[in-house]
Design a protein around this motif. Sequence first.
Motif, PDB file in Angstrom:
ATOM      1  N   GLN A 409      44.514  44.107  40.321  1.00 23.75           N
ATOM      2  CA  GLN A 409      43.963  42.835  39.796  1.00 23.75           C
ATOM      3  C   GLN A 409      43.231  42.993  38.650  1.00 23.75           C
ATOM      4  OE1 GLN A 409      42.108  40.603  42.988  1.00 23.75           O
ATOM      5  NE2 GLN A 409      40.219  40.727  41.775  1.00 23.75           N
ATOM      6  N   VAL A 410      43.440  42.143  37.546  1.00 21.27           N
ATOM      7  CA  VAL A 410      42.521  42.623  36.378  1.00 21.27           C
ATOM      8  C   VAL A 410      41.892  41.390  35.753  1.00 21.27           C
ATOM      9  CG1 VAL A 410      43.102  43.061  33.819  1.00 21.27           C
ATOM     10  CG2 VAL A 410      44.162  44.569  35.673  1.00 21.27           C
ATOM     11  N   VAL A 411      40.733  41.608  35.373  1.00 17.40           N
ATOM     12  CA  VAL A 411      40.074  40.531  34.602  1.00 17.40           C
ATOM     13  C   VAL A 411      39.617  41.052  33.041  1.00 17.40           C
ATOM     14  CG1 VAL A 411      37.943  39.017  34.450  1.00 17.40           C
ATOM     15  CG2 VAL A 411      38.881  39.698  36.466  1.00 17.40           C
ATOM     16  N   CYS A 412      40.041  40.398  32.086  1.00 18.88           N
ATOM     17  CA  CYS A 412      39.668  40.888  30.686  1.00 18.88           C
ATOM     18  C   CYS A 412      39.479  39.523  29.730  1.00 18.88           C
ATOM     19  CB  CYS A 412      40.690  41.830  30.335  1.00 18.88           C
ATOM     20  SG  CYS A 412      42.470  41.015  30.000  1.00 18.88           S
ATOM     21  N   GLY A 413      39.303  40.002  28.237  1.00 22.75           N
ATOM     22  CA  GLY A 413      39.151  38.990  27.560  1.00 22.75           C
ATOM     23  C   GLY A 413      37.742  39.210  26.437  1.00 22.75           C
ATOM     24  N   THR A 414      37.805  38.556  25.664  1.00 19.22           N
ATOM     25  CA  THR A 414      36.789  38.707  24.695  1.00 19.22           C
ATOM     26  C   THR A 414      35.426  38.646  25.039  1.00 19.22           C
ATOM     27  OG1 THR A 414      36.393  36.285  24.023  1.00 19.22           O
ATOM     28  CG2 THR A 414      37.964  37.627  22.714  1.00 19.22           C
ATOM     29  N   MET A 415      35.025  38.423  26.444  1.00 16.79           N
ATOM     30  CA  MET A 415      33.735  38.331  26.827  1.00 16.79           C
ATOM     31  C   MET A 415      33.200  39.777  27.515  1.00 16.79           C
ATOM     32  SD  MET A 415      34.006  35.088  26.705  1.00 16.79           S
ATOM     33  CE  MET A 415      35.291  33.961  27.107  1.00 16.79           C
ATOM     34  N   PRO A 418      36.180  44.344  30.491  1.00 22.58           N
ATOM     35  CA  PRO A 418      37.655  44.427  31.296  1.00 22.58           C
ATOM     36  C   PRO A 418      37.508  45.202  32.576  1.00 22.58           C
ATOM     37  CG  PRO A 418      37.773  45.127  28.896  1.00 22.58           C
ATOM     38  CD  PRO A 418      36.037  45.199  29.288  1.00 22.58           C
ATOM     39  N   THR A 439      37.731  49.948  28.121  1.00 24.61           N
ATOM     40  CA  THR A 439      37.647  49.329  26.983  1.00 24.61           C
ATOM     41  C   THR A 439      38.612  48.261  26.755  1.00 24.61           C
ATOM     42  OG1 THR A 439      39.439  50.801  25.823  1.00 24.61           O
ATOM     43  CG2 THR A 439      36.930  51.336  25.840  1.00 24.61           C
ATOM     44  N   GLY A 440      39.697  48.077  27.593  1.00 26.33           N
ATOM     45  CA  GLY A 440      40.462  46.910  27.788  1.00 26.33           C
ATOM     46  C   GLY A 440      41.104  47.011  29.181  1.00 26.33           C
ATOM     47  N   PRO A 441      42.054  46.144  29.380  1.00 28.57           N
ATOM     48  CA  PRO A 441      42.811  46.100  30.709  1.00 28.57           C
ATOM     49  C   PRO A 441      43.733  47.313  30.787  1.00 28.57           C
ATOM     50  CG  PRO A 441      43.793  44.485  29.048  1.00 28.57           C
ATOM     51  CD  PRO A 441      42.585  44.856  28.364  1.00 28.57           C
ATOM     52  N   VAL A 442      44.160  47.928  29.981  1.00 27.15           N
ATOM     53  CA  VAL A 442      45.041  49.162  30.570  1.00 27.15           C
ATOM     54  C   VAL A 442      44.171  50.154  30.492  1.00 27.15           C
ATOM     55  CG1 VAL A 442      46.872  50.446  29.326  1.00 27.15           C
ATOM     56  CG2 VAL A 442      46.963  48.021  28.835  1.00 27.15           C
ATOM     57  N   ASP A 443      43.174  50.267  29.595  1.00 26.31           N
ATOM     58  CA  ASP A 443      42.175  51.559  29.754  1.00 26.31           C
ATOM     59  C   ASP A 443      41.488  51.412  31.329  1.00 26.31           C
ATOM     60  OD1 ASP A 443      40.742  53.511  29.030  1.00 26.31           O
ATOM     61  OD2 ASP A 443      38.870  52.367  28.627  1.00 26.31           O
ATOM     62  N   LYS A 447      42.011  54.186  34.143  1.00 24.69           N
ATOM     63  CA  LYS A 447      40.930  54.767  34.833  1.00 24.69           C
ATOM     64  C   LYS A 447      40.811  54.753  36.379  1.00 24.69           C
ATOM     65  CE  LYS A 447      37.852  55.393  31.119  1.00 24.69           C
ATOM     66  NZ  LYS A 447      37.341  54.263  29.772  1.00 24.69           N
TER      67      LYS A 447
END
Lengths: 548, 548
Positions: A409-415, A418, A439-443, A447
Motif C-alpha cells: 500500500q503506497v501513498v505519495c505525491g508532491t505533498m 511518500p 524519497t519516493g514511492p519506490v524508495d 526500504k
Amino acid sequence: MDNYVRIFDTTLRDGEQSPGATMTSAEKLEVARALARLGVDVIEAGFPAASPDDLEAVRRIAVEVGALRAMRADSPAQRPPIICGLARASKKDIDKAWEAVQHAARPRIHTFLATSEIHMHYKLKMDREQVLERVIEMVSYARGLCDDVEFSPEDAGRSDPQFLYLVLGEAIKAGATTLNIPDTVGYTTPDEFGALIAGIIQNTPGVENCIVSVHCHDDLGLATANTLAGIQAGARQAEVTVNGIGERAGNTSLEEVVMALNTRRPVFNLVTGIDTTQIMRVSKLVSNYTGIVVQPNKAIVGANAFAHEAGIHQDGMLKHQQTYEIMRPEAVGVTQTHLVLGKHSGRHAFKVRLNELGYELSEADLDKAFDRFKHLADKKKTITDADLEALVADEFYQPREVFTLDGLQVVCGTMGMPTATVRLRGPDGSTHTQACIGTGPVDATYKAIDAIIQAPNTLLEFSVHAVTEGIDALGEVTVRVESRNGHYSFDTQTETDRTRTFGGHGADTDIIVASAKAYLSALNKLLVASNRAGPAETPAFVAHLQTA
Amino acid sequence: MDNYVRIFDTTLRDGEQSPGATMTSAEKLEVARALARLGVDVIEAGFPAASPDDLEAVRRIAVEVGALRAMRADSPAQRPPIICGLARASKKDIDKAWEAVQHAARPRIHTFLATSEIHMHYKLKMDREQVLERVIEMVSYARGLCDDVEFSPEDAGRSDPQFLYLVLGEAIKAGATTLNIPDTVGYTTPDEFGALIAGIIQNTPGVENCIVSVHCHDDLGLATANTLAGIQAGARQAEVTVNGIGERAGNTSLEEVVMALNTRRPVFNLVTGIDTTQIMRVSKLVSNYTGIVVQPNKAIVGANAFAHEAGIHQDGMLKHQQTYEIMRPEAVGVTQTHLVLGKHSGRHAFKVRLNELGYELSEADLDKAFDRFKHLADKKKTITDADLEALVADEFYQPREVFTLDGLQVVCGTMGMPTATVRLRGPDGSTHTQACIGTGPVDATYKAIDAIIQAPNTLLEFSVHAVTEGIDALGEVTVRVESRNGHYSFDTQTETDRTRTFGGHGADTDIIVASAKAYLSALNKLLVASNRAGPAETPAFVAHLQTA
C-alpha cells in the motif's frame, strides 16, 4: 568450400557474462528452446566449471533441447542443435563440460587458451612452448571424450600469425574439428580481420578438414563488419549473441549478420539455417530475461528499425516500399497486428495464442496464467502478444521464491512523506509487515522490503518501460542489485573474481507493485546464492531457508 | 591528400528526425553548444524550410554558437564551427536555409537531390536529364548566396556510378565545395562503399578541389565500417550523429568513428579535431533531450562499455590494463569519481561544478537551480554529476509551460483502486483539480491530467530510469505521445506528412511525480503546436492560450 554459414549462438555463455545479465536456469532453458526454434546450429549453453549451478543449467539444456526426443514434431530442422560447453584448457574444466553436454544428441566441447604475447606473459605466465604443449594435450583429452571439439586461441586478433598457424595446426592434429578465431578485445578492422582469417586458411596445415569460425566484439562498433569480412575470407561459422549482448560493448549481433547475409545474398552468396521470422521474438525474450534493453535505433531489432513505414501517413509512400526500405518488417517477425485478445477471449484462444508464441505450459500452469490474464483483461481493454509474454515471464520465469509479496500500500505525491506499507510472506509461511518513508514511492517500498529481509545490497540499476502502447499498459520493471556481503563470481577470461550482481524483473499495471516484485525477484536470487555460499557469509535471515 | 577528417554532426537534423526525438529550441541550442565544445567541424543545425520554428532554431544556433563572438575565451578551437542548413533542391528551400545560417561566421548550405533510378522514377518523377539540370541550377543558386555549398546525391549507394560521376562533376562546376555521398537506406557493404568512394575520386572531374564526404545508415549494422571504408578510400568528411541516433536504425555514431580512428591511429594515419574527453557528456545530453536511450552494450558510450574494469575485484587485473582494454575510460570522459556534492555544499561549489559540466546559467537561474539542489540534498545523501544534469534539464530545458503541476497525491498498491488527485495551474493562472482511478498510479495520474487538459493523444512510450545508483536516486521519466488531432510534420526525404509525436521528460525522487511532469511536458509541446496549427485544428482548451 560450401556456402552454408553455421550460426553458433553464445547468448547463454558470453552474453550472460554481461554485468547483471544473470539468468535463472528456467530462463536459460526457455532461451535455449527459442534458439532451437530460431534454427541456430550450435548453442553454447554455458561454462559448466564455473559452478554446480552452471553445470546443471547446461546439462538441462543438453537433455531438454539437445536430445533427439526434444525435437518438436513440427520442427523444420532435421536434427536438434549442437549443445556446446566451454572449458578452459584443463582436464577438470573439460571433464565438467563433458559431464554437462554428453546428454545431447550432438555434444561439443569448446576449449581455449590465449596465444597473444600480452596474454601469455601477463595472464598465463607461460611461454610459447608451454602454450603449444598445453593445447595439444587438452585438445587430445577433449577429443578422447567427444567427437566434436572446438579450439579457440584467445586474443587471436593480437597474436603473432606465424605462432597462430603453428598452434592451430597442432590443435587440428590433436583432434580439433572447429577452429574459432576470436578478436577478444574488439580491436581489429574488417581488413585486418579478413586478412587474419585468409592467412589462417592459407597457412594452417590440415585446415581444409576443419570449420573455421569467427568470434568478434563490438568495442569499436565493427563486430558485424569484422564477422562478415571473416566469412568472406572463408570462415563458415559465426559466433554471435542475440541483441549483441556480452562483455563491454558486447558480441556480434546474430540478427545483423543473418540479415546482412540475407538482404545482400547476391553479394555474399551464402546461406544460414535461421528462420528470420523468429528474430524479433527471441530478441524480446532475451531482453526481458537479461534486463538489457535494446536501444530504439538498434539495427534490425530496435523499436524504430522499421518505424519509417509505421510512422508515415497512409497516403504516403506505401506503394513504393523499396524507396526507403531494404527489408520487410515481416521478414524478422515484426507484425502490425498486435491486438489479439480481450476480456471475452476464452481459455482455448488463450492457449492457442501462447502456443503460437512458442510457450508450452502444463495444464496447471495454464490455469494459473489464464487466471492472471482474466485479471489483466478486466483492467486493460486489449491484451497484446507483448502483454502475454510479460505475464508468462512474470508468472513462470522467476527465481525460486524465498519471500513473496503478500500486500503493498503506497501513498505519495508532491505533498512529501511518500510512505509504503509492505507485507511479505517468508519461506516458513509467516508474514511480515513494515511501513517506511522514502524519497519516493519506490524508495519507500524498497526500504520496507529491506527492513524485513535485511540483505545488504546496492541498487545499481532501475528501469521501467511500458510493455505496450496506451496509458493502461503493463509496466515492466528491471532492477540490478549488487550484494554487499562479498559474493563474487568467477570470470573465465580474466581468471579473477568479480562482484556478483543479481537482476530481477516484475510486471504489473501498477508500476510500484511491479517495482516491488522486481526487487524481490533480485533479492530472492541473492538469498539463494547466499545460502549456497555457506554459513560464514550467510546473513541472519537465511536461517529461514535452512529450516524451511 | 591531407590526413584531417572533418566531423560533420547531423544530430540536430538527421538525428532529430527519429520518431519522438523532437527537441525544443532551447535543447537544440544546448546540444549545439556541447557539439562546439566537443570540437566538431560542422553542425548541421536543421532543415529551415520545414517550419518557421525550425528556421528560428537554426538561426539561433548560427547567432549564438556559430558567430565569432560566441567563442569562449578558453576554447582551444581557432574558430567557431561551420553552421549548416539543409535544403531540398528548390529556391524556396535554399532561401530559407540561407536566411537561417547567414548569421554564422562560417555558414554552409547543404542541398540534395536523388540520383538512383528508383528514387528518380517513384519519388521525383524526373528523368536523368531533368535531375542533372536541377542540380546545376540549384547548386549555382546556393553558391550565389554562400561560398560554402555541400551537395548530396541522395541514395548514391544505389545509383548508377557513371551517372553519379556526371552529376557530381556538374555540381562541382556549379560551385559545390563538398560532395557528400549518402548510403541513404543503409544497404551497402564496406567493400562496396569503399569502392564507390574510390570510383568517385578517380572519375569525377574537378573532385581534387572538393572535400568528399560520407553519410551512412546502420540498417545492417555496418554504418561505422562503411564510413571508415569511405575515409580510407579518400573521403575527408564523415557525417555522424551522437549515439548514432537517426531514422530507422540510425546514422553512423560519432563516437565509434572518432574512437576507431584514435585507437587504431597507426592503421588509419588520420586525425580529427574532436576532444574525446567530451564524448560521454554529449552522449548523455543527447540521450536526455531526445529520450532515446543508449543500450548498455553500445560501443564507447554504453554503460557497460568500460564495465569490465569497474566490475572486477580490485586485486585482479588492474595492473595489466591492456590485457582486456583497448581504450582508457578517461579518454572518452568516463570518470570514476561520481560523488561531488552533498547537503553542505555551498552556492559557489555548486556554480563551479555546473561550469565544469559546461552549463552557464544566469544569476537568477542559478538561484533557482541552487534552490532545487538544496531540496534534493535534503532527501539524497550525495549529489552526482548525473543528478545535476537531470536537475538542470528538468528546470530549464522544458517547453513553454502552458499547464504546470501544482499538486499531486496518489494512493496505490495491491489492494486495488489506484487513485490520483492532480492539481494543475492553467495558462490564465487558474487552478484545476481532478481525481481519477486507473489501472495503476501512472494511469490514474494521466487520466486526471487528461480530464483537465482534454488533449486527445495516445501514449506511445513510457520509460523510467534511475539517474544514479542507490535506491534514493532521482528517477527520470521519458514519455512520447502522439496527437489524435491530426498533427502532421513534413518529412524531407519522403516528402510526405507523418503523424507528429511529442516527447517529454521529468525528473523527481518520486517517480509518479516525475511521470506527471514528463506527461505535462509532452502535452505542453502538443498544445503549443496545436495553437500554431490554427483554429480549425485547435481543441477547445487552447482558448486559454489565446487569451493568455
